[in-house]
Design a protein around this motif. Sequence first.
Motif, mmCIF file in Angstrom:
data_model
loop_
_atom_site.group_PDB
_atom_site.id
_atom_site.type_symbol
_atom_site.label_atom_id
_atom_site.label_comp_id
_atom_site.label_asym_id
_atom_site.label_seq_id
_atom_site.Cartn_x
_atom_site.Cartn_y
_atom_site.Cartn_z
ATOM 1 N N PHE A 55 0.842 -1.203 0.000
ATOM 2 C CA PHE A 55 0.000 0.000 0.000
ATOM 3 C C PHE A 55 0.875 1.251 0.000
ATOM 4 O O PHE A 55 0.642 2.188 -0.772
ATOM 5 N N GLY A 58 2.412 2.770 -3.160
ATOM 6 C CA GLY A 58 1.551 3.477 -4.101
ATOM 7 C C GLY A 58 1.550 4.987 -3.932
ATOM 8 O O GLY A 58 1.167 5.718 -4.850
ATOM 9 N N SER A 98 -11.534 -8.406 -0.173
ATOM 10 C CA SER A 98 -11.973 -7.149 -0.777
ATOM 11 C C SER A 98 -13.377 -6.837 -0.279
ATOM 12 O O SER A 98 -14.248 -7.713 -0.293
ATOM 13 N N THR A 111 -18.524 5.398 -2.841
ATOM 14 C CA THR A 111 -18.326 3.958 -2.749
ATOM 15 C C THR A 111 -16.861 3.725 -2.425
ATOM 16 O O THR A 111 -15.980 4.148 -3.172
ATOM 17 N N GLU A 112 -16.629 3.078 -1.307
ATOM 18 C CA GLU A 112 -15.273 2.767 -0.875
ATOM 19 C C GLU A 112 -14.969 1.302 -1.183
ATOM 20 O O GLU A 112 -15.815 0.436 -0.987
ATOM 21 N N GLN A 113 -13.769 1.070 -1.656
ATOM 22 C CA GLN A 113 -13.264 -0.279 -1.892
ATOM 23 C C GLN A 113 -12.032 -0.469 -1.016
ATOM 24 O O GLN A 113 -11.098 0.330 -1.094
ATOM 25 N N GLY A 127 -5.079 -1.929 -0.016
ATOM 26 C CA GLY A 127 -5.654 -1.106 -1.059
ATOM 27 C C GLY A 127 -6.856 -0.319 -0.571
ATOM 28 O O GLY A 127 -7.607 -0.791 0.279
ATOM 29 N N TYR A 128 -6.999 0.903 -1.086
ATOM 30 C CA TYR A 128 -8.157 1.741 -0.767
ATOM 31 C C TYR A 128 -8.490 2.578 -1.987
ATOM 32 O O TYR A 128 -7.600 3.134 -2.635
ATOM 33 N N ASN A 129 -9.772 2.634 -2.305
ATOM 34 C CA ASN A 129 -10.235 3.441 -3.417
ATOM 35 C C ASN A 129 -11.574 4.057 -3.027
ATOM 36 O O ASN A 129 -12.411 3.402 -2.414
ATOM 37 N N LEU A 130 -11.749 5.314 -3.379
ATOM 38 C CA LEU A 130 -13.005 6.021 -3.122
ATOM 39 C C LEU A 130 -13.517 6.594 -4.426
ATOM 40 O O LEU A 130 -12.798 7.344 -5.099
ATOM 41 N N ASN A 131 -14.726 6.212 -4.808
ATOM 42 C CA ASN A 131 -15.407 6.801 -5.956
ATOM 43 C C ASN A 131 -16.526 7.664 -5.432
ATOM 44 O O ASN A 131 -17.426 7.173 -4.737
#
Length: 138
Positions: A55, A58, A98, A111-113, A127-131
């Motif tokens: 992580f 990145g 996940s 939406t968080e991943q 990993g972290y992603n925010l849409n």
Amino acid sequence: MRAFLNVFLACALFLTAACSSAEQLAAAEREVERFHKAFDEGQFGEIYDKAADAFRKGATRQEFIAFMETVQRKLGKVEEAKRGNSNLNYSAGGTLVSLAYATTFANGKGTEQFGFAVSGKKAVLVGYNLNSKDLLLR
């Protein structure tokens, strides 16, 4: 008798895997709760420091903190997070969990991943992603 033993062993293996999956999923869910608590408290450096090496490769610590400060400034604190899809992937290197969350912040939604490497009852953020269109529009 041998057929019974084979069925018994298959059932035992299935139950062991099911319990293990539930424990791994629970470990990842606990880390999401910790992530949100740290986010609300502005402890972005702590989130970064506790994440896996993969992580941290990145983004630098400063980049991550700046991103999270922007998210919090624009969207506010987490008000509600509802878990959606989850996925467990098993490999020789370990288990990857996940999780997707529909998250309501004080000033918008997203939406968080999350991705976690799980070993035993310990989950580490990989990993972290925010849409969020609200993040872009504010």
